[in-house]
Scaffold this motif. Structure first.
Motif, PDB file in Angstrom:
ATOM      1  N   ARG A  95     -10.847  17.471   2.718  1.00  0.00           N
ATOM      2  CA  ARG A  95     -11.208  16.732   1.541  1.00  0.00           C
ATOM      3  C   ARG A  95     -11.637  15.474   2.260  1.00  0.00           C
ATOM      4  O   ARG A  95     -12.705  14.843   1.664  1.00  0.00           O
ATOM      5  CB  ARG A  95     -10.091  16.460   0.603  1.00  0.00           C
ATOM      6  N   GLN A  96     -10.916  14.743   3.049  1.00  0.00           N
ATOM      7  CA  GLN A  96     -11.135  13.452   3.719  1.00  0.00           C
ATOM      8  C   GLN A  96     -12.594  13.502   4.292  1.00  0.00           C
ATOM      9  O   GLN A  96     -13.138  12.779   4.327  1.00  0.00           O
ATOM     10  CB  GLN A  96     -10.168  12.890   4.613  1.00  0.00           C
ATOM     11  N   ARG A  97     -12.810  14.422   5.290  1.00  0.00           N
ATOM     12  CA  ARG A  97     -14.072  14.704   6.041  1.00  0.00           C
ATOM     13  C   ARG A  97     -15.060  14.948   5.310  1.00  0.00           C
ATOM     14  O   ARG A  97     -16.149  14.584   5.224  1.00  0.00           O
ATOM     15  CB  ARG A  97     -13.848  15.839   6.970  1.00  0.00           C
ATOM     16  N   GLU A  98     -15.084  15.727   3.826  1.00  0.00           N
ATOM     17  CA  GLU A  98     -15.959  15.613   3.000  1.00  0.00           C
ATOM     18  C   GLU A  98     -16.373  14.327   2.405  1.00  0.00           C
ATOM     19  O   GLU A  98     -17.729  13.999   2.318  1.00  0.00           O
ATOM     20  CB  GLU A  98     -15.398  16.591   2.014  1.00  0.00           C
ATOM     21  N   ILE A  99     -15.578  13.424   2.223  1.00  0.00           N
ATOM     22  CA  ILE A  99     -15.761  11.990   1.593  1.00  0.00           C
ATOM     23  C   ILE A  99     -16.305  11.377   2.841  1.00  0.00           C
ATOM     24  O   ILE A  99     -17.249  10.452   2.596  1.00  0.00           O
ATOM     25  CB  ILE A  99     -14.759  11.240   1.113  1.00  0.00           C
ATOM     26  N   GLY A 100     -16.125  11.465   3.980  1.00  0.00           N
ATOM     27  CA  GLY A 100     -16.590  10.935   5.276  1.00  0.00           C
ATOM     28  C   GLY A 100     -16.107   9.284   5.371  1.00  0.00           C
ATOM     29  O   GLY A 100     -15.065   9.024   4.814  1.00  0.00           O
ATOM     30  N   GLU A 101     -16.796   8.660   6.091  1.00  0.00           N
ATOM     31  CA  GLU A 101     -16.444   7.332   6.458  1.00  0.00           C
ATOM     32  C   GLU A 101     -16.152   6.508   5.225  1.00  0.00           C
ATOM     33  O   GLU A 101     -17.060   6.145   4.307  1.00  0.00           O
ATOM     34  CB  GLU A 101     -17.413   6.427   7.518  1.00  0.00           C
ATOM     35  N   LEU A 102     -14.902   5.926   5.086  1.00  0.00           N
ATOM     36  CA  LEU A 102     -14.459   5.108   3.855  1.00  0.00           C
ATOM     37  C   LEU A 102     -13.509   4.267   4.340  1.00  0.00           C
ATOM     38  O   LEU A 102     -12.120   4.667   4.425  1.00  0.00           O
ATOM     39  CB  LEU A 102     -14.143   6.098   2.561  1.00  0.00           C
ATOM     40  N   LYS A 103     -13.915   2.969   4.432  1.00  0.00           N
ATOM     41  CA  LYS A 103     -12.703   1.968   4.885  1.00  0.00           C
ATOM     42  C   LYS A 103     -11.950   1.278   3.665  1.00  0.00           C
ATOM     43  O   LYS A 103     -12.525   0.545   2.929  1.00  0.00           O
ATOM     44  CB  LYS A 103     -13.473   1.038   5.879  1.00  0.00           C
ATOM     45  N   LEU A 104     -10.775   1.726   3.733  1.00  0.00           N
ATOM     46  CA  LEU A 104      -9.891   1.267   2.574  1.00  0.00           C
ATOM     47  C   LEU A 104      -8.912   0.186   3.075  1.00  0.00           C
ATOM     48  O   LEU A 104      -8.191   0.526   3.992  1.00  0.00           O
ATOM     49  CB  LEU A 104      -9.196   2.410   1.978  1.00  0.00           C
ATOM     50  N   LYS A 105      -9.009  -0.933   2.388  1.00  0.00           N
ATOM     51  CA  LYS A 105      -8.052  -2.058   2.974  1.00  0.00           C
ATOM     52  C   LYS A 105      -7.161  -2.701   1.787  1.00  0.00           C
ATOM     53  O   LYS A 105      -7.952  -3.194   0.873  1.00  0.00           O
ATOM     54  CB  LYS A 105      -9.014  -3.040   3.747  1.00  0.00           C
ATOM     55  N   ILE A 106      -5.924  -2.836   1.907  1.00  0.00           N
ATOM     56  CA  ILE A 106      -5.098  -3.177   1.200  1.00  0.00           C
ATOM     57  C   ILE A 106      -4.541  -4.633   1.525  1.00  0.00           C
ATOM     58  O   ILE A 106      -3.761  -4.860   2.600  1.00  0.00           O
ATOM     59  CB  ILE A 106      -3.924  -2.328   0.738  1.00  0.00           C
ATOM     60  N   SER A 107      -4.445  -5.738   0.618  1.00  0.00           N
ATOM     61  CA  SER A 107      -3.808  -7.023   0.848  1.00  0.00           C
ATOM     62  C   SER A 107      -2.554  -7.195  -0.365  1.00  0.00           C
ATOM     63  O   SER A 107      -3.102  -7.084  -1.467  1.00  0.00           O
ATOM     64  CB  SER A 107      -4.787  -8.082   0.695  1.00  0.00           C
ATOM     65  N   HIS A 118     -14.830  -1.174   2.249  1.00  0.00           N
ATOM     66  CA  HIS A 118     -15.783  -0.300   1.283  1.00  0.00           C
ATOM     67  C   HIS A 118     -15.114  -0.310  -0.212  1.00  0.00           C
ATOM     68  O   HIS A 118     -15.750  -0.486  -0.948  1.00  0.00           O
ATOM     69  CB  HIS A 118     -15.967   0.948   1.901  1.00  0.00           C
ATOM     70  N   ILE A 119     -13.750   0.233   0.121  1.00  0.00           N
ATOM     71  CA  ILE A 119     -12.790  -0.031  -1.174  1.00  0.00           C
ATOM     72  C   ILE A 119     -12.068  -0.851  -0.630  1.00  0.00           C
ATOM     73  O   ILE A 119     -11.100  -0.923   0.303  1.00  0.00           O
ATOM     74  CB  ILE A 119     -12.461   1.509  -1.521  1.00  0.00           C
ATOM     75  N   GLY A 120     -11.526  -2.058  -1.486  1.00  0.00           N
ATOM     76  CA  GLY A 120     -10.624  -3.143  -1.251  1.00  0.00           C
ATOM     77  C   GLY A 120      -9.609  -3.346  -2.187  1.00  0.00           C
ATOM     78  O   GLY A 120      -9.979  -2.945  -3.364  1.00  0.00           O
ATOM     79  N   ILE A 121      -8.472  -3.362  -1.977  1.00  0.00           N
ATOM     80  CA  ILE A 121      -7.299  -3.551  -3.036  1.00  0.00           C
ATOM     81  C   ILE A 121      -6.472  -4.663  -2.800  1.00  0.00           C
ATOM     82  O   ILE A 121      -6.192  -5.034  -1.598  1.00  0.00           O
ATOM     83  CB  ILE A 121      -6.400  -2.223  -3.142  1.00  0.00           C
ATOM     84  N   LEU A 122      -6.566  -5.517  -3.878  1.00  0.00           N
ATOM     85  CA  LEU A 122      -5.681  -6.619  -3.770  1.00  0.00           C
ATOM     86  C   LEU A 122      -4.602  -6.779  -4.828  1.00  0.00           C
ATOM     87  O   LEU A 122      -4.831  -6.843  -6.119  1.00  0.00           O
ATOM     88  CB  LEU A 122      -6.799  -7.821  -4.296  1.00  0.00           C
ATOM     89  N   GLY A 123      -3.334  -6.994  -4.257  1.00  0.00           N
ATOM     90  CA  GLY A 123      -2.277  -6.978  -4.896  1.00  0.00           C
ATOM     91  C   GLY A 123      -1.865  -8.309  -5.431  1.00  0.00           C
ATOM     92  O   GLY A 123      -2.059  -9.397  -4.987  1.00  0.00           O
ATOM     93  N   VAL A 124      -1.783  -8.502  -7.087  1.00  0.00           N
ATOM     94  CA  VAL A 124      -1.531  -9.753  -7.461  1.00  0.00           C
ATOM     95  C   VAL A 124      -0.169  -9.703  -8.414  1.00  0.00           C
ATOM     96  O   VAL A 124       0.234  -8.537  -8.634  1.00  0.00           O
ATOM     97  CB  VAL A 124      -2.442 -10.025  -8.169  1.00  0.00           C
ATOM     98  N   ASP A 125       0.255 -11.012  -8.798  1.00  0.00           N
ATOM     99  CA  ASP A 125       1.412 -10.913  -9.528  1.00  0.00           C
ATOM    100  C   ASP A 125       0.743 -11.169 -11.017  1.00  0.00           C
ATOM    101  O   ASP A 125       0.364 -11.956 -11.328  1.00  0.00           O
ATOM    102  CB  ASP A 125       2.229 -11.904  -9.165  1.00  0.00           C
ATOM    103  N   ARG A 126       1.366 -10.237 -12.001  1.00  0.00           N
ATOM    104  CA  ARG A 126       0.725 -10.304 -13.540  1.00  0.00           C
ATOM    105  C   ARG A 126       1.778 -10.290 -14.269  1.00  0.00           C
ATOM    106  O   ARG A 126       2.438  -9.152 -14.567  1.00  0.00           O
ATOM    107  CB  ARG A 126      -0.264  -9.221 -13.717  1.00  0.00           C
ATOM    108  N   LYS A 127       2.112 -11.446 -14.768  1.00  0.00           N
ATOM    109  CA  LYS A 127       3.307 -11.802 -15.642  1.00  0.00           C
ATOM    110  C   LYS A 127       4.528 -11.033 -14.991  1.00  0.00           C
ATOM    111  O   LYS A 127       5.286 -10.298 -15.637  1.00  0.00           O
ATOM    112  CB  LYS A 127       3.049 -11.044 -16.977  1.00  0.00           C
ATOM    113  N   GLY A 132     -17.520  -2.538  -1.909  1.00  0.00           N
ATOM    114  CA  GLY A 132     -18.737  -3.195  -1.169  1.00  0.00           C
ATOM    115  C   GLY A 132     -18.675  -3.990  -0.395  1.00  0.00           C
ATOM    116  O   GLY A 132     -19.514  -4.550   0.180  1.00  0.00           O
ATOM    117  N   GLY A 133     -17.475  -3.988   0.267  1.00  0.00           N
ATOM    118  CA  GLY A 133     -17.307  -5.021   1.390  1.00  0.00           C
ATOM    119  C   GLY A 133     -17.516  -4.288   2.701  1.00  0.00           C
ATOM    120  O   GLY A 133     -17.677  -3.052   3.050  1.00  0.00           O
ATOM    121  N   SER A 134     -17.592  -4.960   3.834  1.00  0.00           N
ATOM    122  CA  SER A 134     -17.936  -4.271   5.299  1.00  0.00           C
ATOM    123  C   SER A 134     -17.650  -5.322   6.254  1.00  0.00           C
ATOM    124  O   SER A 134     -18.089  -6.492   5.991  1.00  0.00           O
ATOM    125  CB  SER A 134     -19.443  -3.928   5.349  1.00  0.00           C
ATOM    126  N   GLU A 135     -17.127  -5.089   7.356  1.00  0.00           N
ATOM    127  CA  GLU A 135     -16.789  -5.817   8.672  1.00  0.00           C
ATOM    128  C   GLU A 135     -17.740  -5.616   9.564  1.00  0.00           C
ATOM    129  O   GLU A 135     -17.442  -6.285  10.609  1.00  0.00           O
ATOM    130  CB  GLU A 135     -15.345  -5.515   8.842  1.00  0.00           C
TER     131      GLU A 135
END
Lengths: 153, 544
Positions: free
Chosen positions: B439-451, B464-473, B483-486
């Motif tokens: 399944r991963q190979r079917e999706i292909g290159e996808l750079k996912l980054k988590i802060s 390409h997909i970024g995830i930002l952790g925040v404190d919400r209440k 849409g990011g790329s390095e």
């Protein structure tokens, strides 16, 4: 090279007399009209442009560079700029000058130190001897490692 | 690769002595924590949530088997049997005792390593293309320049108390594997029409709270003026970078506020002055360093074919092996991203195994990538199957390079005192959700980054997909960016809408991949499809 001496509360690598003239601000020093054009000592604060002093280096005997907080490193650049342009008078680091910054200050051209919290001459001498060699050519006359590796015949 | 001479060794030995003295003064109460803090930081020692963390420098991400083995031994001796490879091509140990730190540094110095300037407001460890000296598309090997830079930046007396930290990356290919434009200074080695090498300087990039892509400040600086140009660029920053607000103190803010043209003008004026001072190491020094990076022992006339009859091996070769400039050789990337694992972590045994493989099969070299994986840069194609078998036996044959489970993640709230949310458990959940490699190979290159917070150590802006952790209440909440790329097409991601809880964000990522699979055209990566169709179809699927 002159040895480190402790005179009049100043740690110095100089054998001339300690300059005791009061240091004026950079603005007062460079302003020939309303300022103090006869002053021979000036105090550089972190936000001052040391280059403003360059036209007047020959009438300066002492430049104090103040470090209100040791974390503000602008004074290192100010010192190097003065030395790179030929200033040979006393260049004194004052304020939050701590033992672990002494050797870098010396490398940037400071030859006198008045720490707010006094440092003993012995402890200072040890701090100045921290680095057996140096990687960069600066204004302290030390031979960088790259020049030792490739001595010019 | 580079080897210390007596001068280099004396410098790291002096540093160990200095730090041992500083720790002694701290433990004796002669140094306050306030005054000790910047000193320990310049030796890579952070006080984290639970213990001290030590960050060890791996200059331009390059090390030999002896050094790698020492890193494994240190994990056993001073930590809990693990090391964590980081986005800055370094390694971190999370459970260090202050009184043992000087001994650890001494162990590092014994193998020509150190933790110098891995933290603090100084010039940090230089990073580089992790395929340097091996990549088929390389124009200029950046490592000799990186080593020149390492020596110049080490204990630089003028730039030890900059407004903020300072990161330099250097590459020598058109393909950017080092996120070069997202650094304080990125140097791209280029060639002009006459075939001469030059340094193109990008200044003022970065991630963090205010992500920016660096503009070109100098198009072509001769390599034998590189150090002088760096002196000029840094001096302008040291003098005029903002010091009133630590969140506006990086050079990107200075370049942004005064403009690239004005910054360039000031640097040019300083550069002209500095060129008169003779600060540049002589050509012979660059040649001396280049000598260490010349042919590492390639054999000629090796077979260039690989037997791919084992399907699992063939899959790994397809995903994790890259073309080498030398016929008969290949570049192997070892993924440290098993399904459900902690991105970048390796056990002491795994570290030592990788060291053995480098010694026996990769001309004694390894690289750490900014994507938190390990590279064996020079493997004979004839040895690939053996290497793969040994990796597989150690749980290191994950064939997921650049796929959705090859996640970059910061340490997050599990370790970091700055974090707002956990990153590691989220990375584990996503890699488990997408564990099926087909399944991963079917999706292909996808750079996912988590802060885990807006400081962006997990590079979420560049995912390409970024995830930002925040404190919400008071609860952890995760924002989703697309849409990011390095890479050479550097771009910054955009937050697509309201955040999610931990399970919700995993579902949202899955829905995004479904939209991509339904909408993609031939040859498009997730990023390409997103750029073509925009955010609307994704939002509709995720929030609709």
């Amino acid at each position: 090279m002159v040895d480190l001496v402790f005179a009049d509360n100043v740690l110095r690598f100089r054998d001339d007399d300690v300059v005791s003239d009061p240091a004026v601000t950079v603005d007062a020093f460079v302003d020939a009209v309303s300022g103090q054009p006869n002053a021979s000592a000036v105090r550089v604060e972190p936000g001052d442009d040391a280059r403003a002093l360059l036209p007047h280096l020959d009438r300066l005997a002492l430049v104090e560079v103040n470090f209100p907080a040791y974390t503000d490193g602008r004074g290192y650049s100010a010192a190097r700029i003065l030395r790179e342009h030929g200033y040979t008078g006393e260049l004194r680091a004052v304020g939050d000058v701590l033992i672990d910054q002494l050797s870098h200050m010396r490398r940037c051209g400071f030859d006198a130190f008045v720490p707010a919290l006094p440092i003993s001459a012995d402890a200072a001498a040890k701090a100045f001897a921290t680095w057996p060699e140096v990687y960069q050519k600066t204004v302290d006359g030390r031979t960088p490692i790259w020049a030792r590796r490739h001595p010019v015949a | 690769m580079y080897q210390y001479d007596n001068y280099d060794q004396a410098m790291v030995d002096a540093r160990v002595d200095e730090f041992r003295d500083q720790v002694k003064r701290r433990l004796a109460g002669e140094l306050s924590e306030d005054h000790f803090r910047p000193l320990r930081l310049k030796n890579g020692l952070y006080l984290q949530l639970h213990a001290y963390m030590l960050r060890v420098a791996i200059p331009y991400g390059t090390l030999n088997s002896r050094q790698m083995r020492a890193l494994g031994d240190i994990a056993d001796k001073y930590d809990r049997g693990y090391g964590h490879f980081t986005t800055r091509q370094n390694i971190q140990y999370n459970w260090i005792k202050l009184d043992e730190a000087p001994d650890l540094l001494a162990d590092l110095a014994a193998v020509e390593m150190h933790a110098i300037q891995t933290s603090g407001n100084c010039i940090r460890n230089t990073t580089a293309d992790h395929f340097a000296g091996a990549a088929a598309d390389e124009l200029v090997d950046p490592r000799p320049y990186a080593e020149l830079l390492r020596q110049w930046s080490t204990f630089h007396p003028e730039f030890d108390y900059l407004p903020r930290k300072f990161k330099v990356a250097i590459i020598g290919s058109e393909t950017d594997r080092a996120a070069m434009k997202l650094h304080d200074i990125g140097i791209q080695l280029v060639k002009n029409d006459a075939g001469e090498i030059g340094c193109r300087f990008y200044v003022g990039g970065g991630m963090g709270r205010t992500p920016m892509i660096a503009p070109v400040i100098a198009d072509f600086v001769p390599p034998l003026q590189m150090i002088s140009y760096l002196e000029a660029a840094l001096r302008v920053y040291n003098r005029y970078g903002r010091r009133d607000n630590k969140y506006k103190a990086r050079i990107k803010i200075l370049v942004h506020e005064i403009g690239a043209d004005e910054y360039r003008r000031q640097v040019d004026a300083e550069f002209a002055h500095i060129l008169t001072l003779g600060l540049e190491p002589p050509p012979a020094e660059l040649e001396r360093i280049k000598g260490y990076f010349a042919n590492p022992g390639f054999e000629a006339d090796l077979p260039d074919n690989v037997d791919l009859s084992d399907p699992d091996f063939a899959l790994w070769v397809d995903q994790n092996v890259h073309a080498h400039k030398q016929p008969g050789y290949a570049i192997v990337t070892i993924s440290l991203k098993p399904a459900g694992g902690i991105p970048g972590d390796a056990s002491a045994d795994q570290i030592r195994l990788m060291a053995d493989l480098a010694r026996d099969f990769a001309l004694d070299e390894l690289r750490v990538t900014h994507a938190q994986n390990i590279v064996l840069p020079h493997v004979k194609k004839a040895d690939l199957y053996t290497v793969w078998q040994k990796l597989d036996a150690a749980g290191l044959a994950n064939a997921n390079l650049d796929l959705i489970s090859d996640i970059i993640a910061c340490p997050g709230l599990d370790y970091c005192s700055l974090a707002n949310a956990r990153s590691i458990p989220l990375a584990q959940k996503i890699s488990e959700r997408f564990a099926d490699i087909g399944r991963q190979r079917e999706i292909g290159e996808l750079k996912l980054k988590i802060s885990g917070c807006i400081n962006a150590c997990g590079h979420h802006h560049a995912g390409h997909i970024g995830i930002l952790g925040v404190d919400r209440k008071g609860t952890e909440n995760y924002q989703l960016l697309f849409g990011g790329s390095e890479a050479a097409d550097t771009s910054l991601g955009t937050i697509i809408g309201p955040g999610f809880n931990e399970d919700g964000i995993v579902d949202a990522v899955e829905k995004a991949t479904d939209v991509y699979l339904a909408q993609r055209e031939d040859g498009e990566r997730f990023l390409d499809t997103y750029r073509r169709i925009g955010v609307a179809p994704f939002k509709e699927a995720i929030y609709g």
